[in-house]
Design an enzyme around this catalytic site. Structure first.
Site, short mmCIF file in Angstrom:
data_model
loop_
_atom_site.label_atom_id
_atom_site.label_comp_id
_atom_site.label_asym_id
_atom_site.label_seq_id
_atom_site.Cartn_x
_atom_site.Cartn_y
_atom_site.Cartn_z
N ASP A 59 -24.14 74.78 18.38
CA ASP A 59 -23.67 75.08 17.02
C ASP A 59 -24.09 76.51 16.68
O ASP A 59 -25.25 76.89 16.89
CB ASP A 59 -24.28 74.08 16.02
CG ASP A 59 -23.60 74.13 14.67
OD1 ASP A 59 -23.02 73.11 14.27
OD2 ASP A 59 -23.65 75.20 14.00
N ILE A 60 -23.16 77.27 16.16
CA ILE A 60 -23.40 78.70 15.89
C ILE A 60 -24.37 78.90 14.71
O ILE A 60 -25.05 79.93 14.63
CB ILE A 60 -22.05 79.42 15.63
CG1 ILE A 60 -22.15 80.91 15.87
CG2 ILE A 60 -21.48 79.14 14.26
CD1 ILE A 60 -22.19 81.29 17.30
N HIS B 130 -22.79 65.94 16.26
CA HIS B 130 -23.94 66.84 16.21
C HIS B 130 -25.10 66.18 16.95
O HIS B 130 -25.47 65.04 16.63
CB HIS B 130 -24.40 67.09 14.77
CG HIS B 130 -23.43 67.82 13.90
ND1 HIS B 130 -23.52 69.17 13.64
CD2 HIS B 130 -22.35 67.39 13.19
CE1 HIS B 130 -22.55 69.54 12.82
NE2 HIS B 130 -21.83 68.48 12.52
N HIS C 281 -16.37 66.05 16.13
CA HIS C 281 -17.54 66.60 16.82
C HIS C 281 -18.78 65.80 16.46
O HIS C 281 -18.98 65.43 15.31
CB HIS C 281 -17.75 68.10 16.50
CG HIS C 281 -17.72 68.44 15.06
ND1 HIS C 281 -16.55 68.51 14.32
CD2 HIS C 281 -18.71 68.74 14.18
CE1 HIS C 281 -16.83 68.84 13.08
NE2 HIS C 281 -18.13 68.97 12.95
P1 AMP Z 1 -18.97 69.79 9.95
O1 AMP Z 1 -17.46 69.84 10.17
O2 AMP Z 1 -19.31 69.54 8.52
O3 AMP Z 1 -19.63 68.82 10.89
O4 AMP Z 1 -19.54 71.26 10.31
C1 AMP Z 1 -18.99 72.04 11.36
C2 AMP Z 1 -20.09 72.60 12.22
O5 AMP Z 1 -19.48 73.45 13.19
C3 AMP Z 1 -21.13 73.45 11.49
O6 AMP Z 1 -22.44 72.99 11.85
C4 AMP Z 1 -20.87 74.86 11.97
O7 AMP Z 1 -22.03 75.65 12.07
C5 AMP Z 1 -20.23 74.61 13.34
N1 AMP Z 1 -19.34 75.69 13.77
C6 AMP Z 1 -18.31 76.23 13.08
N2 AMP Z 1 -17.70 77.19 13.81
C7 AMP Z 1 -18.36 77.26 14.98
C8 AMP Z 1 -18.22 78.05 16.16
N3 AMP Z 1 -17.27 78.99 16.28
N4 AMP Z 1 -19.09 77.86 17.19
C9 AMP Z 1 -20.06 76.92 17.10
N5 AMP Z 1 -20.23 76.12 16.02
C10 AMP Z 1 -19.41 76.28 14.97
#
Ligand code: AMP
Length: 131
Positions: A29-30, A95, A93
């Site tokens: 996760d970024i 986590h 996704h």
């Molecule tokens: P959620 O959809 O609420 O589970 O959150 C989306 C997650 O994706 C967040 O924790 C972001 O930090 C992560 N995220 C968004 N864009 C990217 C990316 N380009 N690379 C890695 N993680 C990402």
């Protein structure tokens, strides 16, 4: 239009990759809530995890387990916490978060800033433990 995660799978957007197979992909996760915070996705674009078929859902969870076992070996932690939120990115996704206490999984806290070199190091370390 493809999701940002489909673009990562296609290599159109960079990521800190950990593992992949023909149907799944794992990357850091970024904006991690804890060091080693990893996302596990199906390559198929499905927004809501419970819209996956039973077979897709089971295969995703088994792939996530494989990544979680590697994550536990690579990062100092008590356990790997698991959660699905999905309100930001409409592509399923999971986590996976290394934790030693409950508050390590608090998404309301300010996110960590981890330097790119450290992200690369962490991703490589986790990848080495993938069976
Ligand atoms: P959620 O959809 O609420 O589970 O959150 C989306 C997650 O994706 C967040 O924790 C972001 O930090 C992560 N995220 C968004 N864009 C990217 C990316 N380009 N690379 C890695 N993680 C990402």
């Amino acid at each position: 239009m493809s999701t940002i995660f489909s673009k990562i799978v296609a290599g159109e957007i960079p990521c800190y990759k950990i593992a992949e197979d023909d149907k799944h992909f794992a990357f850091l996760d970024i904006n991690p809530v804890a060091p080693g915070h990893t996302l596990v996705i199906p390559k198929k674009e499905v927004s809501y995890i419970f819209d996956l078929t039973d077979e897709e859902y089971t295969a995703l969870q088994l792939f996530a387990k494989k990544v979680a076992l590697a994550l536990k070996k690579a990062m100092p932690c008590e356990r790997i916490g698991v959660t699905v939120i999905g309100l930001e990115v409409p592509h399923t996704h999971i986590h996976l978060i290394p934790i030693t206490k409950e508050s390590d999984m608090n998404f309301s806290k300010p996110k960590l800033t981890v330097a790119p070199e450290e992200m690369t190091e962490i991703a490589n370390k986790i990848a080495k433990y993938i069976d």
